[in-house]
Design a protein around this motif. Sequence first.
Motif, PDB file in Angstrom:
ATOM      1  N   PRO A   1      21.184  19.577  -4.370  1.00  0.00           N
ATOM      2  CA  PRO A   1      22.467  20.260  -4.218  1.00  0.00           C
ATOM      3  C   PRO A   1      23.140  20.043  -2.857  1.00  0.00           C
ATOM      4  N   VAL A   2      24.457  19.866  -2.904  1.00  0.00           N
ATOM      5  CA  VAL A   2      25.255  19.679  -1.684  1.00  0.00           C
ATOM      6  C   VAL A   2      25.117  20.896  -0.760  1.00  0.00           C
ATOM      7  N   LYS A   3      24.897  22.055  -1.390  1.00  0.00           N
ATOM      8  CA  LYS A   3      24.804  23.311  -0.644  1.00  0.00           C
ATOM      9  C   LYS A   3      23.772  23.254   0.483  1.00  0.00           C
TER      10      LYS A   3
ATOM     11  N   ILE B   1      36.090  13.517   6.980  1.00  0.00           N
ATOM     12  CA  ILE B   1      35.700  13.284   5.591  1.00  0.00           C
ATOM     13  C   ILE B   1      34.753  12.097   5.464  1.00  0.00           C
ATOM     14  N   LYS B   2      35.037  11.039   6.224  1.00  0.00           N
ATOM     15  CA  LYS B   2      34.232   9.831   6.083  1.00  0.00           C
ATOM     16  C   LYS B   2      32.929   9.988   6.856  1.00  0.00           C
ATOM     17  N   SER B   3      32.062  10.844   6.353  1.00  0.00           N
ATOM     18  CA  SER B   3      30.774  11.124   6.984  1.00  0.00           C
ATOM     19  C   SER B   3      29.678  11.158   5.931  1.00  0.00           C
ATOM     20  N   VAL B   4      28.462  10.876   6.387  1.00  0.00           N
ATOM     21  CA  VAL B   4      27.312  10.854   5.485  1.00  0.00           C
ATOM     22  C   VAL B   4      26.149  11.557   6.189  1.00  0.00           C
ATOM     23  N   SER B   5      25.350  12.278   5.407  1.00  0.00           N
ATOM     24  CA  SER B   5      24.192  12.968   5.972  1.00  0.00           C
ATOM     25  C   SER B   5      22.965  12.693   5.106  1.00  0.00           C
ATOM     26  N   GLY B   6      21.787  12.971   5.630  1.00  0.00           N
ATOM     27  CA  GLY B   6      20.620  12.808   4.770  1.00  0.00           C
ATOM     28  C   GLY B   6      19.279  12.845   5.479  1.00  0.00           C
TER      29      GLY B   6
ATOM     30  N   GLY C   1      39.645  18.311 -13.502  1.00  0.00           N
ATOM     31  CA  GLY C   1      39.042  16.986 -13.387  1.00  0.00           C
ATOM     32  C   GLY C   1      38.405  16.798 -12.019  1.00  0.00           C
ATOM     33  N   GLY C   2      37.677  15.694 -11.868  1.00  0.00           N
ATOM     34  CA  GLY C   2      36.968  15.385 -10.620  1.00  0.00           C
ATOM     35  C   GLY C   2      35.586  14.844 -10.957  1.00  0.00           C
ATOM     36  N   ALA C   3      35.063  13.977 -10.073  1.00  0.00           N
ATOM     37  CA  ALA C   3      33.829  13.235 -10.390  1.00  0.00           C
ATOM     38  C   ALA C   3      32.660  14.086 -10.913  1.00  0.00           C
ATOM     39  N   PRO C   4      32.323  15.234 -10.304  1.00  0.00           N
ATOM     40  CA  PRO C   4      31.116  15.912 -10.795  1.00  0.00           C
ATOM     41  C   PRO C   4      31.352  16.842 -11.995  1.00  0.00           C
TER      42      PRO C   4
ATOM     43  N   PRO D   1      21.984  14.932   0.414  1.00  0.00           N
ATOM     44  CA  PRO D   1      22.301  16.071  -0.444  1.00  0.00           C
ATOM     45  C   PRO D   1      23.518  15.736  -1.303  1.00  0.00           C
ATOM     46  N   GLY D   2      23.445  16.076  -2.577  1.00  0.00           N
ATOM     47  CA  GLY D   2      24.554  15.768  -3.482  1.00  0.00           C
ATOM     48  C   GLY D   2      24.237  14.592  -4.386  1.00  0.00           C
ATOM     49  N   TYR D   3      23.156  13.872  -4.079  1.00  0.00           N
ATOM     50  CA  TYR D   3      22.714  12.762  -4.921  1.00  0.00           C
ATOM     51  C   TYR D   3      21.365  13.099  -5.554  1.00  0.00           C
TER      52      TYR D   3
ATOM     53  N   LEU E   1      35.899  17.700  -6.106  1.00  0.00           N
ATOM     54  CA  LEU E   1      35.013  16.533  -6.009  1.00  0.00           C
ATOM     55  C   LEU E   1      33.575  16.861  -5.625  1.00  0.00           C
ATOM     56  N   LEU E   2      33.325  18.105  -5.252  1.00  0.00           N
ATOM     57  CA  LEU E   2      31.962  18.458  -4.854  1.00  0.00           C
ATOM     58  C   LEU E   2      31.462  19.611  -5.717  1.00  0.00           C
ATOM     59  N   THR E   3      30.169  19.620  -5.962  1.00  0.00           N
ATOM     60  CA  THR E   3      29.605  20.728  -6.762  1.00  0.00           C
ATOM     61  C   THR E   3      29.851  22.066  -6.063  1.00  0.00           C
ATOM     62  N   THR E   4      29.871  22.051  -4.721  1.00  0.00           N
ATOM     63  CA  THR E   4      30.094  23.308  -3.994  1.00  0.00           C
ATOM     64  C   THR E   4      31.524  23.828  -4.179  1.00  0.00           C
TER      65      THR E   4
ATOM     66  N   LYS F   1      44.637   1.034 -19.696  1.00  0.00           N
ATOM     67  CA  LYS F   1      43.838  -0.058 -19.128  1.00  0.00           C
ATOM     68  C   LYS F   1      42.905   0.451 -18.023  1.00  0.00           C
ATOM     69  N   PHE F   2      43.387   1.446 -17.271  1.00  0.00           N
ATOM     70  CA  PHE F   2      42.557   2.030 -16.201  1.00  0.00           C
ATOM     71  C   PHE F   2      41.358   2.744 -16.822  1.00  0.00           C
ATOM     72  N   ARG F   3      41.614   3.484 -17.881  1.00  0.00           N
ATOM     73  CA  ARG F   3      40.517   4.183 -18.552  1.00  0.00           C
ATOM     74  C   ARG F   3      39.479   3.193 -19.073  1.00  0.00           C
TER      75      ARG F   3
ATOM     76  N   LEU G   1      46.360  10.268  -7.982  1.00  0.00           N
ATOM     77  CA  LEU G   1      46.490   9.345  -9.112  1.00  0.00           C
ATOM     78  C   LEU G   1      46.920  10.091 -10.366  1.00  0.00           C
ATOM     79  N   VAL G   2      46.256  11.227 -10.599  1.00  0.00           N
ATOM     80  CA  VAL G   2      46.577  12.021 -11.784  1.00  0.00           C
ATOM     81  C   VAL G   2      48.042  12.452 -11.704  1.00  0.00           C
ATOM     82  N   SER G   3      48.458  12.856 -10.520  1.00  0.00           N
ATOM     83  CA  SER G   3      49.815  13.349 -10.409  1.00  0.00           C
ATOM     84  C   SER G   3      50.847  12.237 -10.645  1.00  0.00           C
TER      85      SER G   3
ATOM     86  N   GLY H   1      43.783  10.888 -19.929  1.00  0.00           N
ATOM     87  CA  GLY H   1      43.399  12.035 -20.769  1.00  0.00           C
ATOM     88  C   GLY H   1      44.328  13.217 -20.507  1.00  0.00           C
ATOM     89  N   ALA H   2      44.690  13.406 -19.230  1.00  0.00           N
ATOM     90  CA  ALA H   2      45.581  14.518 -18.876  1.00  0.00           C
ATOM     91  C   ALA H   2      46.951  14.306 -19.511  1.00  0.00           C
ATOM     92  N   VAL H   3      47.432  13.054 -19.469  1.00  0.00           N
ATOM     93  CA  VAL H   3      48.742  12.750 -20.049  1.00  0.00           C
ATOM     94  C   VAL H   3      48.716  13.010 -21.560  1.00  0.00           C
TER      95      VAL H   3
HETATM   96  C1  B12 Z   1      33.571   6.975  -1.749  1.00  0.00           C
HETATM   97  C2  B12 Z   1      32.661   8.176  -1.820  1.00  0.00           C
HETATM   98  C3  B12 Z   1      32.265   8.756  -0.608  1.00  0.00           C
HETATM   99  C4  B12 Z   1      32.792   8.284   0.749  1.00  0.00           C
HETATM  100  C5  B12 Z   1      34.141   8.904   1.078  1.00  0.00           C
HETATM  101  C6  B12 Z   1      34.448  10.150   0.347  1.00  0.00           C
HETATM  102  C7  B12 Z   1      35.885  10.564   0.508  1.00  0.00           C
HETATM  103  N1  B12 Z   1      36.197  11.703   0.065  1.00  0.00           N
HETATM  104  O1  B12 Z   1      36.716   9.912   1.021  1.00  0.00           O
HETATM  105  C8  B12 Z   1      31.665   8.746   1.690  1.00  0.00           C
HETATM  106  C9  B12 Z   1      30.683   7.594   1.798  1.00  0.00           C
HETATM  107  C10 B12 Z   1      32.067   9.122   3.109  1.00  0.00           C
HETATM  108  C11 B12 Z   1      31.081   9.906   0.894  1.00  0.00           C
HETATM  109  C12 B12 Z   1      30.386  10.952   1.442  1.00  0.00           C
HETATM  110  C13 B12 Z   1      29.821  11.968   0.700  1.00  0.00           C
HETATM  111  N2  B12 Z   1      29.739  12.029  -0.645  1.00  0.00           N
HETATM  112 CO1  B12 Z   1      30.673  10.859  -1.817  1.00  0.00          CO
HETATM  113  N3  B12 Z   1      31.401   9.710  -3.095  1.00  0.00           N
HETATM  114  C14 B12 Z   1      32.207   8.690  -3.045  1.00  0.00           C
HETATM  115  C15 B12 Z   1      32.448   8.101  -4.445  1.00  0.00           C
HETATM  116  C16 B12 Z   1      31.543   6.875  -4.553  1.00  0.00           C
HETATM  117  C17 B12 Z   1      33.890   7.739  -4.775  1.00  0.00           C
HETATM  118  C18 B12 Z   1      34.930   8.842  -4.543  1.00  0.00           C
HETATM  119  C19 B12 Z   1      36.300   8.310  -4.782  1.00  0.00           C
HETATM  120  O2  B12 Z   1      37.061   8.033  -3.865  1.00  0.00           O
HETATM  121  N4  B12 Z   1      36.637   8.082  -6.026  1.00  0.00           N
HETATM  122  C20 B12 Z   1      37.917   7.496  -6.446  1.00  0.00           C
HETATM  123  C21 B12 Z   1      38.841   8.527  -7.050  1.00  0.00           C
HETATM  124  C22 B12 Z   1      40.043   7.844  -7.643  1.00  0.00           C
HETATM  125  O3  B12 Z   1      38.141   9.180  -8.073  1.00  0.00           O
HETATM  126  P1  B12 Z   1      38.120  10.766  -8.251  1.00  0.00           P
HETATM  127  O4  B12 Z   1      38.517  11.428  -7.013  1.00  0.00           O
HETATM  128  O5  B12 Z   1      36.854  11.133  -8.901  1.00  0.00           O
HETATM  129  O6  B12 Z   1      39.302  11.015  -9.305  1.00  0.00           O
HETATM  130  C23 B12 Z   1      39.286  10.487 -10.626  1.00  0.00           C
HETATM  131  C24 B12 Z   1      38.693  11.425 -11.680  1.00  0.00           C
HETATM  132  O7  B12 Z   1      37.702  12.261 -11.174  1.00  0.00           O
HETATM  133  C25 B12 Z   1      39.864  12.139 -12.270  1.00  0.00           C
HETATM  134  N5  B12 Z   1      40.331  13.375 -11.644  1.00  0.00           N
HETATM  135  C26 B12 Z   1      40.261  13.813 -10.375  1.00  0.00           C
HETATM  136  N6  B12 Z   1      40.887  14.976 -10.224  1.00  0.00           N
HETATM  137  C27 B12 Z   1      41.396  15.310 -11.418  1.00  0.00           C
HETATM  138  C28 B12 Z   1      42.138  16.406 -11.830  1.00  0.00           C
HETATM  139  C29 B12 Z   1      42.547  16.497 -13.172  1.00  0.00           C
HETATM  140  C30 B12 Z   1      43.336  17.661 -13.601  1.00  0.00           C
HETATM  141  C31 B12 Z   1      42.159  15.489 -14.109  1.00  0.00           C
HETATM  142  C32 B12 Z   1      42.534  15.596 -15.507  1.00  0.00           C
HETATM  143  C33 B12 Z   1      41.413  14.391 -13.688  1.00  0.00           C
HETATM  144  C34 B12 Z   1      41.043  14.301 -12.354  1.00  0.00           C
HETATM  145  O8  B12 Z   1      40.885  11.181 -12.192  1.00  0.00           O
HETATM  146  C35 B12 Z   1      40.740  10.364 -11.021  1.00  0.00           C
HETATM  147  C36 B12 Z   1      41.144   8.980 -11.350  1.00  0.00           C
HETATM  148  O9  B12 Z   1      40.300   8.431 -12.344  1.00  0.00           O
HETATM  149  C37 B12 Z   1      31.976   9.292  -5.351  1.00  0.00           C
HETATM  150  C38 B12 Z   1      31.364   8.880  -6.675  1.00  0.00           C
HETATM  151  C39 B12 Z   1      32.367   8.738  -7.771  1.00  0.00           C
HETATM  152  N7  B12 Z   1      31.974   8.114  -8.804  1.00  0.00           N
HETATM  153  O10 B12 Z   1      33.470   9.218  -7.723  1.00  0.00           O
HETATM  154  C40 B12 Z   1      30.963  10.023  -4.444  1.00  0.00           C
HETATM  155  C41 B12 Z   1      30.816  11.532  -4.560  1.00  0.00           C
HETATM  156  C42 B12 Z   1      32.181  12.176  -4.609  1.00  0.00           C
HETATM  157  N8  B12 Z   1      30.166  11.886  -3.298  1.00  0.00           N
HETATM  158  C43 B12 Z   1      29.284  12.784  -3.429  1.00  0.00           C
HETATM  159  C44 B12 Z   1      28.532  13.320  -2.335  1.00  0.00           C
HETATM  160  C45 B12 Z   1      27.403  14.251  -2.690  1.00  0.00           C
HETATM  161  C46 B12 Z   1      28.829  12.990  -1.005  1.00  0.00           C
HETATM  162  C47 B12 Z   1      28.172  13.601   0.265  1.00  0.00           C
HETATM  163  C48 B12 Z   1      27.986  15.107   0.218  1.00  0.00           C
HETATM  164  C49 B12 Z   1      26.819  12.895   0.514  1.00  0.00           C
HETATM  165  C50 B12 Z   1      26.191  13.255   1.832  1.00  0.00           C
HETATM  166  N9  B12 Z   1      25.347  14.247   1.863  1.00  0.00           N
HETATM  167  O11 B12 Z   1      26.458  12.615   2.820  1.00  0.00           O
HETATM  168  C51 B12 Z   1      29.192  13.153   1.345  1.00  0.00           C
HETATM  169  C52 B12 Z   1      30.235  14.231   1.582  1.00  0.00           C
HETATM  170  C53 B12 Z   1      31.301  13.811   2.530  1.00  0.00           C
HETATM  171  C54 B12 Z   1      31.971  14.994   3.163  1.00  0.00           C
HETATM  172  N10 B12 Z   1      33.046  14.747   3.852  1.00  0.00           N
HETATM  173  O12 B12 Z   1      31.511  16.097   3.081  1.00  0.00           O
HETATM  174  C55 B12 Z   1      29.139  13.260  -4.870  1.00  0.00           C
HETATM  175  C56 B12 Z   1      29.800  14.634  -5.108  1.00  0.00           C
HETATM  176  C57 B12 Z   1      29.200  15.400  -6.257  1.00  0.00           C
HETATM  177  C58 B12 Z   1      28.267  16.457  -5.809  1.00  0.00           C
HETATM  178  N11 B12 Z   1      26.985  16.262  -6.005  1.00  0.00           N
HETATM  179  O13 B12 Z   1      28.710  17.419  -5.258  1.00  0.00           O
HETATM  180  C59 B12 Z   1      29.813  12.078  -5.651  1.00  0.00           C
HETATM  181  C60 B12 Z   1      30.503  12.462  -6.961  1.00  0.00           C
HETATM  182  C61 B12 Z   1      28.689  11.054  -5.924  1.00  0.00           C
HETATM  183  C62 B12 Z   1      27.621  11.517  -6.905  1.00  0.00           C
HETATM  184  N12 B12 Z   1      26.590  12.150  -6.484  1.00  0.00           N
HETATM  185  O14 B12 Z   1      27.743  11.270  -8.056  1.00  0.00           O
HETATM  186  N13 B12 Z   1      31.376   9.775  -0.433  1.00  0.00           N
END
Ligand code: B12
Lengths: 220, 236
Positions: B166-168, B195-200, A189-192, B160-162, A162-165, A65-67, A121-123, A212-214
Amino acid sequence: MSALLEQIAHCVEFGKINQQSPYPPDMKGQPGADELAKEALEAGIRPEEVLSGGLVVGMQKVGVKFRENKVFVPQVLMSAKSMAAAMAHLKPFFASGAIQRKGTVIIGTVAGDLHDIGKNLVSMMIEGGGWEVVDLGVDVSTEKFIESIEQYPGCILGLSALLTTTMVNMEETVREIKAKHPDTRVMIGGAPLTEDFKNSIGADYYSPDPQGAVEYLEAV
Amino acid sequence: MEFFQTPFKLSELTIEKGDIELLMGYSPGESPEPFPEIIDEVYRQLLDHCSPEGGYTILDNPKFSLDENLTRVGGHVFKTDKIVTRMLRKSERLAIFVCTAGEGIGIWAKDANASGDPVRGFIIDTFGSQIAEATANKLHKIIGEEAGKTQKTISNRYSPGYCGWPVKNQQELFSFFPEKFCGISLSPSSLMYPIKSVSGFIGIGQEVGYQAYTCDSCNDKHCIFRRLRKKKPEPV
Ligand code: B12
């Protein structure tokens, strides 16, 4: 007997932890996964059936359902909590070896990255799939991953970034793991991340969601 | 170089419970029980756990290359890619900003998780994200008001990152600021702490415009903001 297991699966799917828990609203006052698991064991249902016919079934339903975006992170967390409440009753059986897990999964967020919500969550979902999970936390170095592989022979790895870097660090970690332990399977896994990235770094599996992992673990 | 830096009171920021629900995946007002109560309970305690802060500096004479998809400013080159370079290209000056919800909210979320309450932990974490965004919005507004004093307008904020940037490039972005500016540090892997920080960047100029729907010019199908936009009711 199976009705009890179905009830446990239902509680896990909908996040009903125990009788006191007010969630979900339509199950207020009813027993939860906690009481039902205890009852099942007392009624003589084998612990492995409680696990596979109750907890695993419920977690699988919520994973699907989450997927499909039918439920969201908080609901999955409620399910995981209710699973954990039932799992507590199974702990002694794991300890005594009466029930065996399907295997061990080592999970962690790669070096330089502190994101953990996704990884957690995955764990939870993997544990709910009947696996033993060793969570190494965040900012996990390659050495730490390799040490754990040596500590848990035959384990499967789950890496999160979670980050490209930090994907760059993931690439390095996977390369070194594969160089030292070519037979160890690595899922990522991870968003990017993408399927293409998985192929380019030589990992075995990529999934955008925990279910998917399960499913991958079931298949290998 | 001149820097503007200020802490914000929570009351100066726009934090709506509906936005928290959106970030959690639900339409505003539609998260199931018991989440609305936990949201309320966390909201009431926010003051004790966050310390929003933000700051910026303004750089003159940015150069934009639409062929190379680059922005050159302050002696650095930023790979702002197609969309951001195009959106910023008419800027006469650039505001470079960073902001944070503070360290406390992350610690609070961790504590909730550690005490066996991951749902509360997740909701606190979501508030942290929203506060970081709201702080960036507030800073955006302040920069807009400042620009208005000289009859200039501002662009959207771009990070950066959107949009393929590049985030780099966070390394170059942070090089404009003193160490620990607004309490934020950057790791070698370009992760900001707290972690909860934003730049741009925000563009400033006579012909710079604000785009209501940037999603239309981006092709990231999986971006969360696209999904959120679909769920959020259009303003009437
Ligand atoms: C909320 C959010 C923020 C918040 C808080 C972030 C935090 N870490 O707490 C704020 C607003 C502060 C923020 C800031 C930034 N963010 Co941000 N953020 C997000 C957002 C919208 C949601 C992240 C989240 O909590 N997701 C919820 C969890 C449950 O999802 P998840 O971690 O992805 O995990 C799921 C899957 O990925 C998978 N998964 C994860 N791990 C694994 C492992 C395995 C083995 C498997 C099978 C699956 C799996 O399963 C999980 C459950 O479904 C994402 C976009 C997105 N769609 O995810 C961007 C995102 C992570 N952020 C991004 C970026 C770029 C940034 C900033 C660098 C922007 C900036 N310059 O300010 C900063 C960096 C902050 C820092 N500390 O350095 C990018 C990162 C990609 C990239 N380009 O590198 C994303 C992906 C957005 C995008 N561009 O698409 N962010």
